[in-house]
Design a protein around this motif. Structure first.
Motif, short mmCIF file in Angstrom:
data_model
loop_
_atom_site.label_atom_id
_atom_site.label_comp_id
_atom_site.label_asym_id
_atom_site.label_seq_id
_atom_site.Cartn_x
_atom_site.Cartn_y
_atom_site.Cartn_z
N CYS A 12 0.84 -1.24 -0.08
CA CYS A 12 -0.06 -0.03 0.03
C CYS A 12 0.92 1.20 -0.08
N GLN B 281 -8.38 2.27 4.27
CA GLN B 281 -9.18 2.75 2.93
C GLN B 281 -8.84 1.75 1.92
N ILE B 282 -7.69 1.52 1.57
CA ILE B 282 -7.36 0.46 0.32
C ILE B 282 -8.18 -0.76 0.84
N THR C 178 -10.78 -1.51 2.68
CA THR C 178 -12.28 -1.41 2.46
C THR C 178 -12.49 -1.25 1.05
N LYS C 179 -11.74 -0.56 0.17
CA LYS C 179 -12.13 -0.46 -1.20
C LYS C 179 -11.99 -1.92 -1.49
N ALA C 180 -11.13 -2.72 -1.33
CA ALA C 180 -11.08 -4.15 -1.70
C ALA C 180 -12.38 -4.84 -1.41
N LYS D 241 -15.47 -3.75 -0.50
CA LYS D 241 -16.45 -3.33 -1.42
C LYS D 241 -16.54 -3.84 -2.82
N GLU D 242 -15.24 -4.09 -3.50
CA GLU D 242 -15.31 -4.46 -4.84
C GLU D 242 -15.30 -5.96 -4.83
N GLN E 281 -19.20 3.92 4.64
CA GLN E 281 -18.58 3.37 3.17
C GLN E 281 -19.30 1.98 2.79
#
Length: 348
Positions: A80, A105-106, A108-110, A112-113, A146
């Motif tokens: 990261c 944050q990174i 959480t993005k993963a 969500k995706e 989020q």
């Protein structure tokens, strides 16, 4: 359903000056953990190799720059950041707080995706993470923004589950934060989580009172009579097994909690003091009510012992196991509810 070892567990590294790195390493030094999941640590190869050397760990990391490079059955580290980080165990450092948030944050993005299946968060320092761009009291509030759903702090072990009506709220503001709408929302979140995440068919829930002795018929306050009792009655009329309010001082000491699938505390310490006393370091913080699964250990950064190699990893390990089990339970629940014929066939 995914094979157990193919469940991808994302791990946000938390405060690098705390015990997070140590408990992560200790958890996955047991190679049997890789039979249950494939971990991805959101940090950097340089930082994790520093921890590996410091704690004399024998883990062999699979360093990756993209989740497309993930290898099942290995302890993966997603880079990261690439720059070296100065780590000073036990020190509160704003710069370290920035790395904790970058990791979160990174990850959480993963989540969500759908690049990872569940998220387990190592402890952060709620003070040094604050900035112009990040103004949340902690993980739960950030994830609530989020992810989809109604978040609730749900502390769980095999024998005890405690949900909170209010969490990080000053004691003087607790009553002002309570309303029929909030109470219904929180209790329904716990109820649905027991159904979906813990495979409990007919959940039975206890609610703790607001005032000492639940107000003693108005002698020590009337909020239990005016706010809690009518709301609990509404839930009962819906057919839900919700009981209370119970006087909190005797509820746990009398072992009454063993008669329920979950206990709803009115405020943070009312629920977490008995939970942490009874869970003996095995407790897990689960953010119930969201469309994705997140767990964490039930402790903080523990600066006072950071870097000394004496941190107990059991709560973090239990958080990993809980995330995996909840993932499986939720998958099974969704399968059954979307296929009524399968459900009725299983009952035959």
């Amino acid at each position: 359903m995914k094979k157990s070892e193919n469940i991808i567990v994302g791990i946000s590294i938390g405060d690098l000056n705390g015990i997070g790195s140590e408990i992560v390493l200790k958890t996955f030094e047991d190679s049997r953990m890789l039979d249950f999941c494939t971990p991805v640590i959101f940090a950097s190869a340089k930082s994790m190799n520093f921890f590996k050397t410091h704690f004399n760990s024998e883990i062999n990391f699979n360093n990756i720059n993209s989740l497309n490079q993930l290898v099942f059955g290995k302890v993966n580290v997603l880079n990261c950041w690439n720059e070296p980080v100065t780590i000073e165990f036990g020190k509160e450092d704003v710069k370290i707080g920035e790395y904790a948030i970058k990791s979160l944050q990174i990850a959480t993005k993963a989540l969500k995706e759908g690049s990872i299946d569940v998220l387990v968060t190592a402890p952060i320092n709620k003070h040094n993470i604050q900035s112009a761009t990040f103004k949340f009291p902690g993980h739960t509030d950030y994830l609530a923004q989020q992810l989809e759903g109604e978040s609730l702090m749900f502390m769980v072990t095999d024998a005890l589950r405690v949900g909170l009506l209010t969490d990080h709220v000053p004691v003087k503001d607790i009553v002002d934060n309570l309303s029929e709408e909030l109470i219904l929302k929180k209790i329904n979140t716990v109820y649905n989580s027991l159904l979906m995440d813990f495979n409990i068919v007919r959940p039975k829930i206890a609610v703790l009172g607001i005032n000492p002795h639940t107000g003693d018929n108005g002698v020590i306050g009337n909020e239990d009579d005016t706010i809690l009792r009518p709301t609990i009655q509404k839930l009962k009329e819906e057919g839900k097994l919700v009981y209370g309010p119970y006087a909190a001082d005797s509820f746990f000491g009398s072992n009454n909690y063993k008669n329920f699938d979950a206990v709803i505390a009115t405020y943070h310490d009312q629920g977490l003091i008995p939970f942490k006393t009874l869970s003996f370091g095995q407790g897990v913080n689960f953010t119930a009510g969201l469309n994705k699964i997140r767990t964490s250990p039930d402790h903080g950064t523990a600066y006072e012992i950071a870097g000394k190699g004496v941190a107990d990893e059991n709560s973090f390990k239990e958080a990993v196991f809980a995330a995996i089990q909840i993932f499986k339970n939720r998958f099974e629940y969704n399968e059954l509810t979307s296929n009524p014929l399968k459900k009725s066939h299983q009952k035959m």
